[in-house]
Design a protein around this motif. Structure first.
Motif, short mmCIF file in Angstrom:
data_model
loop_
_atom_site.label_atom_id
_atom_site.label_comp_id
_atom_site.label_asym_id
_atom_site.label_seq_id
_atom_site.Cartn_x
_atom_site.Cartn_y
_atom_site.Cartn_z
N SER A 49 0.82 -1.22 0.00
CA SER A 49 0.00 0.00 0.00
C SER A 49 0.86 1.27 0.00
O SER A 49 1.96 1.29 0.55
N GLN A 50 0.28 2.32 -0.61
CA GLN A 50 0.95 3.62 -0.68
C GLN A 50 0.14 4.67 0.07
O GLN A 50 -1.09 4.71 -0.04
N GLN A 92 -0.40 8.04 -0.10
CA GLN A 92 -1.26 9.02 -0.75
C GLN A 92 -2.50 8.38 -1.36
O GLN A 92 -3.61 8.92 -1.27
N SER A 93 -2.35 7.20 -1.97
CA SER A 93 -3.51 6.56 -2.59
C SER A 93 -4.50 6.08 -1.53
O SER A 93 -5.72 6.14 -1.74
N GLU A 94 -4.01 5.66 -0.35
CA GLU A 94 -4.92 5.23 0.71
C GLU A 94 -5.66 6.42 1.31
O GLU A 94 -6.86 6.33 1.63
#
Length: 370
Positions: free
Chosen positions: A349-350, A352-354
Motif C-alpha cells: 500500500s501507498q 497518498q492513494s490510501e
C-alpha cells in the motif's frame, strides 16, 4: 404528485424528527432493494444491552454493535413498537411525553493538514507491522468533520440517502448512549430469513470512473476476505453456494464482491456466525483476533459504531445485520457532522492513494449535503 415510496421516505423523516425531539431511542431503516422504510421505537426508561453474540436473536428489535463488540456491549433498541406507516407512527408519537435528551459531547478538529499528518504517522505504524509479516492485512480508519447545513434535518438526510443509495441499507438511529448516526452501507454481515442465510466478502476499492482492470493489490485484498469467510462457513453451514467475485457500485466507488448463500448446520446459530465473522477482514484485518487488538491499540481513536454492525433482529421473522460503513455521526444543534471511513492496507500500500481512497469514500454521504 410524488411517488409513494418518495412520500413515505419523506414522512418517515418527520417521524425521526419527532422521536429525536422527544428523546426516544429509535431506529429508522430501509433495507437494500426495498422501497418502504421501517421504524422501531424503544419506550424503555433504561437502555438494553447485548453482551454476547448468543443473545442476538433472543428478542425483537434493532442492534447497534460497536467495532469493539463483544469487548464493549451492543446497544439494543427494543421493538416496543414497529411502524411501517409514517402517519400511524406520527399519531402514536403525539401521545408520548417529552423526555430530557443529554447534550451531545463534541470535540471538533477541523485542521485538515494536521489530520493528514496524524494519518501518515499511524499509516507508518501499520505498514511496519505489515512489511515485517506480522499481519497480512490491516484496515486503517479515520474521521473528518464537516459543517451540516442548518436547513438539513436528519430526516431529510435519511430521505436523500434512500433516494441516492437504493442498493444499500440506509439507517438513521438515535439512543442517548450512542448518539445520532446516519449510514448507507453496502455490506451484509449476515442475514437470515427462515432457513436461508447470506453473507458476503466486500473488499477492494476503485473510483467508479476508473476503467482500468482491478489491480493485484485489490484482487488479493478481496481474496483474503473471501477465504476467511469461506473457512468460517465451512464450520457452520450444511449447504454453501458461492457467487463471485464481481464488481458492484457503492456511491462514488466500486468494490469486488463475493456472495455466500448457506443454511446453518443443526446446532449452529446465527450468533455463532456473527461471533466468527465480526469484525470481518474487510474492516479489520488478518490474522484475527490479533488484527483487532493491534488496531484498537494503535489506531489512536475509538471507532465507536463505525465498522461495527447494525440492523433489525427478529422483525417479520427475519434478521438483517450490516457492517456499519459509509456512516456519519450527526450533531444537529452544533450544525456539525463527523464522517467515518477506512481502507484496507497490504504490504504494497501507498500512503497518498490510501488517503485519497478514504476521501472518496467520505464523498458517499458528503454528497447528501449539497
Amino acid at each position: 404528485m410524488c411517488p409513494s415510496s418518495t412520500c413515505l421516505n419523506d414522512r418517515f423523516g418527520d417521524v425521526a424528527h419527532a422521536l429525536y425531539d422527544k428523546a426516544y431511542a429509535f431506529a429508522l431503516y430501509r433495507l437494500p432493494h426495498q422501497t418502504n422504510p421501517v421504524c422501531v421505537i424503544d419506550l424503555q426508561e433504561r437502555p438494553s444491552w447485548i453482551k454476547t453474540p448468543s443473545e442476538l436473536t433472543q428478542q425483537s428489535g434493532f442492534v447497534l454493535a460497536p467495532f469493539a463488540f463483544p469487548t464493549k456491549p451492543a446497544r439494543f433498541i427494543k421493538a416496543d413498537h414497529v411502524f411501517f406507516n409514517p402517519s400511524e407512527a406520527l399519531s402514536f408519537i403525539d401521545t408520548l411525553p417529552h423526555r430530557s435528551r443529554p447534550k451531545a459531547k463534541v470535540n471538533v478538529s477541523t485542521n485538515e493538514s494536521q489530520a493528514f499528518e496524524n494519518y501518515a504517522q499511524t499509516f507508518g505504524r501499520f505498514m511496519s507491522a505489515l512489511t515485517t509479516g506480522r499481519f497480512q492485512k490491516l484496515v486503517l480508519s479515520r474521521s473528518s468533520w464537516t459543517t451540516l447545513p442548518k436547513h438539513l434535518t436528519p430526516g431529510m438526510l435519511f430521505h436523500r440517502a434512500c433516494t441516492a443509495h437504493p442498493n444499500a441499507a440506509v439507517t438513521l438511529t438515535w439512543t442517548s448512549e450512542t448518539g445520532l448516526w446516519l449510514g448507507a452501507t453496502p455490506e451484509i454481515l449476515v442475514t437470515q430469513n427462515h432457513e436461508h442465510a447470506q453473507t458476503m466478502a466486500l473488499a477492494g476499492t476503485m473510483p467508479c470512473d476508473d476503467t482500468r482492470p482491478w489491480s493485484k493489490k485489490n484482487q488479493h485484498e478481496q481474496e483474503l476476505v473471501a477465504n476467511m469467510i469461506r473457512e468460517v462457513l465451512q464450520r457452520h453451514a450444511k449447504t454453501l453456494d458461492e457467487k463471485g467475485p464481481y464488481t458492484v457500485v457503492a456511491g462514488p466507488v466500486k468494490h469486488l464482491r463475493t456472495d455466500f448463500h448457506f443454511k446453518l448446520l443443526e446446532g449452529s446459530t446465527l450468533g455463532d456466525v456473527v461471533e466468527a465473522l465480526h469484525p470481518t477482514p474487510a474492516v479489520c484485518g488478518l490474522p484475527m483476533p490479533h488484527a483487532a487488538t493491534f488496531i484498537e491499540a494503535t489506531e489512536g481513536r475509538d471507532r465507536e459504531l463505525y465498522a461495527g454492525f447494525l440492523g433489525p433482529v427478529q422483525i417479520q421473522a427475519s434478521t438483517a445485520l450490516f457492517v456499519n460503513l459509509r456512516c456519519l455521526t450527526l450533531y444537529p444543534k452544533q450544525s456539525l457532522a463527523r464522517l467515518h471511513a477506512g481502507g484496507g492496507l497490504l504490504a504494497a500500500s501507498q500512503l497518498q492513494s490510501e488517503w485519497t481512497e478514504t476521501n472518496i469514500k467520505m464523498q458517499t454521504l458528503r454528497r447528501l449535503f449539497v
